[in-house]
Motif scaffolding. Structure first.
Motif, short mmCIF file in Angstrom:
data_model
loop_
_atom_site.label_atom_id
_atom_site.label_comp_id
_atom_site.label_asym_id
_atom_site.label_seq_id
_atom_site.Cartn_x
_atom_site.Cartn_y
_atom_site.Cartn_z
N THR A 70 0.85 -1.20 0.00
CA THR A 70 0.00 0.00 0.00
C THR A 70 0.88 1.24 0.00
OG1 THR A 70 -1.72 -1.18 1.23
CG2 THR A 70 -1.84 1.24 1.22
N ALA A 71 0.63 2.13 -0.96
CA ALA A 71 1.40 3.37 -1.09
C ALA A 71 1.05 4.33 0.04
CB ALA A 71 1.11 4.02 -2.43
N VAL A 72 2.07 5.04 0.55
CA VAL A 72 1.88 6.07 1.56
C VAL A 72 2.40 7.41 1.05
CG1 VAL A 72 2.43 6.81 3.91
CG2 VAL A 72 1.96 4.39 3.44
N GLN A 73 3.62 7.40 0.47
CA GLN A 73 4.17 8.63 -0.10
C GLN A 73 5.10 8.31 -1.25
OE1 GLN A 73 6.24 9.87 3.62
NE2 GLN A 73 7.97 10.33 2.31
N ASP A 74 5.36 9.32 -2.08
CA ASP A 74 6.16 9.14 -3.29
C ASP A 74 7.58 8.67 -3.01
OD1 ASP A 74 3.97 10.07 -4.61
OD2 ASP A 74 4.87 11.94 -5.30
N GLY A 75 8.12 7.91 -3.95
CA GLY A 75 9.52 7.47 -3.87
C GLY A 75 9.67 6.03 -4.33
N GLN A 76 10.87 5.50 -4.09
CA GLN A 76 11.20 4.11 -4.42
C GLN A 76 11.16 3.28 -3.14
OE1 GLN A 76 11.72 3.63 -8.33
NE2 GLN A 76 13.07 2.26 -7.26
N VAL A 77 10.62 2.07 -3.23
CA VAL A 77 10.70 1.13 -2.11
C VAL A 77 11.17 -0.22 -2.64
CG1 VAL A 77 8.93 2.27 -0.71
CG2 VAL A 77 8.26 0.45 -2.30
N ARG A 78 11.67 -1.03 -1.74
CA ARG A 78 12.12 -2.38 -2.08
C ARG A 78 11.28 -3.37 -1.29
NH1 ARG A 78 18.23 -3.24 -2.75
NH2 ARG A 78 17.55 -2.43 -4.77
N VAL A 79 10.58 -4.25 -2.01
CA VAL A 79 9.77 -5.29 -1.39
C VAL A 79 10.61 -6.56 -1.34
CG1 VAL A 79 7.71 -6.71 -1.66
CG2 VAL A 79 7.63 -4.27 -2.22
N LYS A 80 10.57 -7.23 -0.17
CA LYS A 80 11.38 -8.44 0.01
C LYS A 80 10.49 -9.58 0.49
CE LYS A 80 15.58 -10.00 2.39
NZ LYS A 80 16.65 -9.57 3.32
N ALA A 81 10.68 -10.74 -0.13
CA ALA A 81 10.04 -11.98 0.32
C ALA A 81 11.13 -12.90 0.83
CB ALA A 81 9.29 -12.64 -0.82
N THR A 82 10.96 -13.39 2.07
CA THR A 82 11.95 -14.27 2.69
C THR A 82 11.28 -15.60 3.01
OG1 THR A 82 13.04 -12.36 3.67
CG2 THR A 82 13.57 -14.51 4.61
N SER A 83 11.94 -16.69 2.65
CA SER A 83 11.41 -18.03 2.93
C SER A 83 11.32 -18.25 4.43
CB SER A 83 12.33 -19.08 2.30
OG SER A 83 11.97 -20.37 2.76
N VAL A 84 10.16 -18.75 4.88
CA VAL A 84 9.99 -19.07 6.30
C VAL A 84 10.82 -20.29 6.68
CG1 VAL A 84 8.30 -19.86 8.02
CG2 VAL A 84 7.72 -17.98 6.46
N SER A 85 10.84 -21.30 5.81
CA SER A 85 11.54 -22.55 6.12
C SER A 85 13.04 -22.46 5.90
CB SER A 85 10.97 -23.71 5.29
OG SER A 85 11.18 -23.47 3.92
N ASN A 86 13.47 -21.52 5.04
CA ASN A 86 14.90 -21.35 4.75
C ASN A 86 15.19 -19.85 4.65
OD1 ASN A 86 17.54 -21.49 3.98
ND2 ASN A 86 17.18 -22.61 2.07
N PRO A 87 15.33 -19.16 5.80
CA PRO A 87 15.49 -17.70 5.81
C PRO A 87 16.70 -17.18 5.03
CG PRO A 87 14.97 -18.50 8.00
CD PRO A 87 15.24 -19.71 7.15
N ALA A 88 17.62 -18.07 4.67
CA ALA A 88 18.76 -17.64 3.85
C ALA A 88 18.34 -17.34 2.42
CB ALA A 88 19.85 -18.71 3.88
N VAL A 89 17.13 -17.76 2.04
CA VAL A 89 16.65 -17.55 0.68
C VAL A 89 15.63 -16.42 0.67
CG1 VAL A 89 15.45 -18.59 -1.28
CG2 VAL A 89 17.03 -19.97 0.09
#
Length: 107
Positions: A70-89
């Motif tokens: 959900t957008a809040v204010q202008d700019g660039q953001v980075r979305v990250k998905a991290t594996s629950v079973s293998n947090p190194a991924v």
């Protein structure tokens, strides 16, 4: 009888995708998706987070547990998905937000 123990199949990679690379409407949302490999991984769940492109905390957007950004204010953001079973991924995708100006309260 000894039960057969099937070892868990670990997550080896994630690709983050979305229907667009930007949110250009005020308070707009974007559904993020995590494609987990292998497809038969035992636990394909991921945790979502959103930061500045450099990894710092951000106030420009929020993301929920279902990957809805959900957008809040202008700019660039980075979305990250991290594996629950293998947090190194994990995997990231950069999103541009526009038409969400910062509202400065009157003095």
């Amino acid at each position: 009888n000894n039960p057969v123990v099937v070892p868990p199949i670990p997550v080896t990679s994630i690709v983050v995708t979305a229907g667009a690379n930007e949110i250009n409407v005020k308070n707009g949302t974007l559904q993020m998706t995590a494609e987990v490999t292998p497809t038969d991984a035992t636990d394909k769940t991921v945790t979502w987070s959103v930061t500045e492109p450099n990894g710092d905390a951000t106030t420009k957007a929020t993301i929920d547990t279902n990957g809805i950004l959900t957008a809040v204010q202008d700019g660039q953001v980075r979305v990250k998905a991290t594996s629950v079973s293998n947090p190194a991924v994990s995997a990231v995708k950069d999103i541009t937000i526009s038409n969400n100006p910062v509202v400065v309260p009157p003095i």
